[in-house]
Design a protein around this motif. Structure first.
Motif, PDB file in Angstrom:
ATOM      1  N   ALA A 144       9.045  -3.050 -10.735  1.00  0.00           N
ATOM      2  CA  ALA A 144       9.434  -4.427 -11.345  1.00  0.00           C
ATOM      3  C   ALA A 144       9.593  -5.429 -10.103  1.00  0.00           C
ATOM      4  O   ALA A 144       9.430  -6.497 -10.023  1.00  0.00           O
ATOM      5  N   SER A 145       9.607  -4.867  -8.683  1.00  0.00           N
ATOM      6  CA  SER A 145      10.072  -5.813  -7.617  1.00  0.00           C
ATOM      7  C   SER A 145       8.760  -6.003  -6.826  1.00  0.00           C
ATOM      8  O   SER A 145       8.461  -7.281  -6.292  1.00  0.00           O
ATOM      9  N   VAL A 146       7.749  -5.087  -6.508  1.00  0.00           N
ATOM     10  CA  VAL A 146       6.788  -5.301  -5.605  1.00  0.00           C
ATOM     11  C   VAL A 146       5.741  -6.441  -6.232  1.00  0.00           C
ATOM     12  O   VAL A 146       5.608  -7.435  -5.121  1.00  0.00           O
ATOM     13  N   VAL A 187       0.933  -1.158   0.015  1.00  0.00           N
ATOM     14  CA  VAL A 187       0.044  -0.056  -0.142  1.00  0.00           C
ATOM     15  C   VAL A 187       0.895   1.318  -0.087  1.00  0.00           C
ATOM     16  O   VAL A 187       0.410   2.206  -0.507  1.00  0.00           O
ATOM     17  N   GLN A 188       2.140   1.087   0.178  1.00  0.00           N
ATOM     18  CA  GLN A 188       3.038   2.010   0.226  1.00  0.00           C
ATOM     19  C   GLN A 188       4.619   1.509  -0.450  1.00  0.00           C
ATOM     20  O   GLN A 188       4.989   0.262   0.101  1.00  0.00           O
ATOM     21  N   ALA A 189       5.091   2.354  -1.068  1.00  0.00           N
ATOM     22  CA  ALA A 189       6.281   1.854  -1.839  1.00  0.00           C
ATOM     23  C   ALA A 189       7.291   2.864  -2.149  1.00  0.00           C
ATOM     24  O   ALA A 189       6.491   4.131  -2.676  1.00  0.00           O
ATOM     25  N   ARG A 223       6.716  -9.244  -7.631  1.00  0.00           N
ATOM     26  CA  ARG A 223       7.491 -10.413  -7.266  1.00  0.00           C
ATOM     27  C   ARG A 223       7.329 -10.637  -5.874  1.00  0.00           C
ATOM     28  O   ARG A 223       7.280 -11.811  -5.410  1.00  0.00           O
ATOM     29  N   LEU A 224       7.820  -9.491  -5.019  1.00  0.00           N
ATOM     30  CA  LEU A 224       7.766  -9.855  -3.739  1.00  0.00           C
ATOM     31  C   LEU A 224       6.024 -10.306  -3.299  1.00  0.00           C
ATOM     32  O   LEU A 224       6.266 -11.202  -2.302  1.00  0.00           O
ATOM     33  N   ASN A 225       4.926  -9.645  -3.965  1.00  0.00           N
ATOM     34  CA  ASN A 225       3.852 -10.079  -3.458  1.00  0.00           C
ATOM     35  C   ASN A 225       3.669 -11.646  -3.692  1.00  0.00           C
ATOM     36  O   ASN A 225       2.927 -12.375  -3.038  1.00  0.00           O
ATOM     37  N   GLN A 226       3.807 -12.134  -4.978  1.00  0.00           N
ATOM     38  CA  GLN A 226       3.853 -13.487  -5.304  1.00  0.00           C
ATOM     39  C   GLN A 226       4.653 -14.204  -4.363  1.00  0.00           C
ATOM     40  O   GLN A 226       4.206 -15.424  -4.134  1.00  0.00           O
ATOM     41  N   ALA A 227       5.887 -13.965  -3.806  1.00  0.00           N
ATOM     42  CA  ALA A 227       6.651 -14.535  -3.201  1.00  0.00           C
ATOM     43  C   ALA A 227       6.190 -14.612  -1.582  1.00  0.00           C
ATOM     44  O   ALA A 227       6.147 -15.808  -1.025  1.00  0.00           O
ATOM     45  N   ALA A 228       5.347 -13.768  -1.357  1.00  0.00           N
ATOM     46  CA  ALA A 228       4.798 -13.732   0.015  1.00  0.00           C
ATOM     47  C   ALA A 228       3.651 -14.887  -0.212  1.00  0.00           C
ATOM     48  O   ALA A 228       3.382 -15.583   1.127  1.00  0.00           O
ATOM     49  N   ALA A 249      15.153 -11.533  -1.137  1.00  0.00           N
ATOM     50  CA  ALA A 249      14.982 -10.183  -1.946  1.00  0.00           C
ATOM     51  C   ALA A 249      15.281 -10.073  -3.254  1.00  0.00           C
ATOM     52  O   ALA A 249      15.691 -11.030  -3.743  1.00  0.00           O
ATOM     53  N   VAL A 250      14.487  -9.144  -4.122  1.00  0.00           N
ATOM     54  CA  VAL A 250      14.754  -8.982  -5.478  1.00  0.00           C
ATOM     55  C   VAL A 250      15.770  -8.558  -5.684  1.00  0.00           C
ATOM     56  O   VAL A 250      16.249  -7.191  -5.359  1.00  0.00           O
ATOM     57  N   SER A 251      16.763  -9.085  -6.843  1.00  0.00           N
ATOM     58  CA  SER A 251      17.849  -8.457  -6.849  1.00  0.00           C
ATOM     59  C   SER A 251      17.520  -6.996  -7.567  1.00  0.00           C
ATOM     60  O   SER A 251      16.753  -6.572  -8.468  1.00  0.00           O
ATOM     61  N   GLY A 252      18.317  -6.137  -7.166  1.00  0.00           N
ATOM     62  CA  GLY A 252      18.426  -4.629  -7.768  1.00  0.00           C
ATOM     63  C   GLY A 252      17.449  -3.850  -6.882  1.00  0.00           C
ATOM     64  O   GLY A 252      17.192  -2.642  -7.054  1.00  0.00           O
ATOM     65  N   ALA A 253      16.683  -4.543  -6.027  1.00  0.00           N
ATOM     66  CA  ALA A 253      15.724  -3.797  -4.981  1.00  0.00           C
ATOM     67  C   ALA A 253      16.080  -3.980  -3.607  1.00  0.00           C
ATOM     68  O   ALA A 253      15.098  -4.678  -2.818  1.00  0.00           O
TER      69      ALA A 253
END
Length: 350
Positions: A203-205, A189-191, A207-212, A222-226
């Motif tokens: 690009a990263s959020v 909800v914030q980034a 992927r992080l959502n899917q990983a969670a 962690a996502v590479s570059g983020a």
């Protein structure tokens, strides 16, 4: 017979007409919503943001809301799902802020109890304080709603919003939906945003959502570059999972039966030398572990933190509550620790 004067007849006719109008008006239903508003009555508050029903009891503390003049944090006392008391455990202070806080906060507290929701008016002359108050208030209501939802059964979906995690490039805050002990949805909800951050976030959020959702926990890569965004995401995600009611399946737990352990992270308490945030593990109604996940650092603060925090952790476990003594020479750190500790215990139902 003397004839009636024309002017007299006109006066009598006018009086009859006025009497008829008054009679008709007196028959207007008293239940007209418009007349209730004109008389100063209040219509029922909107469903959004209302105090959750379902027997929620005890204290719940909202997240601290940062404003231009300082932090605002609201604590609610609830009984049977109704707000019986509202108070600001943090509010802007110093200089002109003291006067504004003293004037506005009591009025905001009263408005909350009357409205039973976050749908309250800002106090004139206290725009920033009012906005921060309402934001923290909504956070407290969200936590109470999640707690009420958990009490209805482990199969019900719960939406939990984590604490804001500050990063070098901006805040990150995660919201998850949990059902049947599993994460069914995760979103930021914030980034960080602006410039290069827009590209990194987009690009990263996702992927992080899917990983969670896939991991069902905050133990994700962690996502590479983020790096900074990933770290903030994981921190806020863990905070959201910590807020899940016991038995919901998303909190860290061990053991079985009534002694099941639950790990809860308190809200961040801002001090003069930096933020303090406490995480506790509760089992069987007792604090089995306490730790500071944030504490003042840098310069002299490193020494004070290393000397005081272990003692505060021990005191919390020994006391089983936030009524612990401040450590000598660490007044600000101790105050922040106790405030965050109380927030954690409020969330745990203690």
């Amino acid at each position: 017979m003397r004839k009636s004067h024309p002017v007299r007849r006109a006066v009598l006719a006018g009086a009859a007409t006025v009497s008829g109008i008054v009679l008709l008006l007196s028959l207007k239903p008293a239940s007209d919503p418009g007349s209730a508003q004109a008389a100063g009555g209040q219509l029922p508050p909107a469903a959004a943001g209302q105090a959750p029903q379902g027997g929620v009891n005890g204290a719940v503390t909202g997240d601290a809301a940062q404003t231009q003049y300082g932090a605002v944090q609201v604590r609610l006392t609830m009984s049977g799902g109704k707000i019986t008391q509202a108070e600001a455990v943090q509010a802007p202070k110093g200089g002109r802020s003291d006067q504004i806080t003293a004037s506005s906060v009591p009025r905001l507290n009263q408005a909350v109890v009357a409205a039973q929701s976050a749908d309250i008016d800002a106090v004139s002359g206290a725009t920033y304080t009012s906005a921060g108050y309402k934001k923290s208030l909504q956070s407290a209501l969200d936590k109470a709603k999640a707690s009420a939802g958990g009490a209805q059964g482990s199969g019900d979906a719960q939406t939990l919003t984590g604490d804001v995690a500050q990063t070098q490039y901006g805040p990150v805050q995660v919201r998850v939906t949990v059902a049947g002990g599993k994460i069914t949805k995760a979103e930021a909800v914030q980034a960080p945003k602006g410039g290069r951050s827009d590209q990194i976030t987009s690009a990263s959020v996702p992927r992080l959502n899917q990983a969670a959702v896939a991991a069902g926990s905050a133990d994700i890569d962690a996502v590479s570059g983020a790096t900074y965004t990933s770290a903030g995401y994981k921190k806020s995600l863990q905070s959201a999972l910590d807020k899940a009611p016991a038995g919901g399946g998303s909190s860290q737990s061990s053991g079985s039966g009534s002694a099941q352990a639950k790990t809860v992270t308190g809200s961040v308490a801002q001090t003069q030398y930096g933020p303090v945030q406490v995480r506790v593990t509760v089992a069987g109604g007792k604090i089995t572990k306490a730790e500071a996940v944030q504490a003042p650092k840098g310069g002299r603060s490193d020494q004070i933190t290393s000397a005081s925090v272990p003692r505060l952790n021990q005191a919390a476990v020994a006391a089983g509550n936030a009524q612990i003594d401040a450590v000598s020479g660490a007044t600000y750190t101790s105050a922040g620790y106790k405030q965050s500790l109380q927030s954690a215990l409020d969330q745990a139902g203690g």
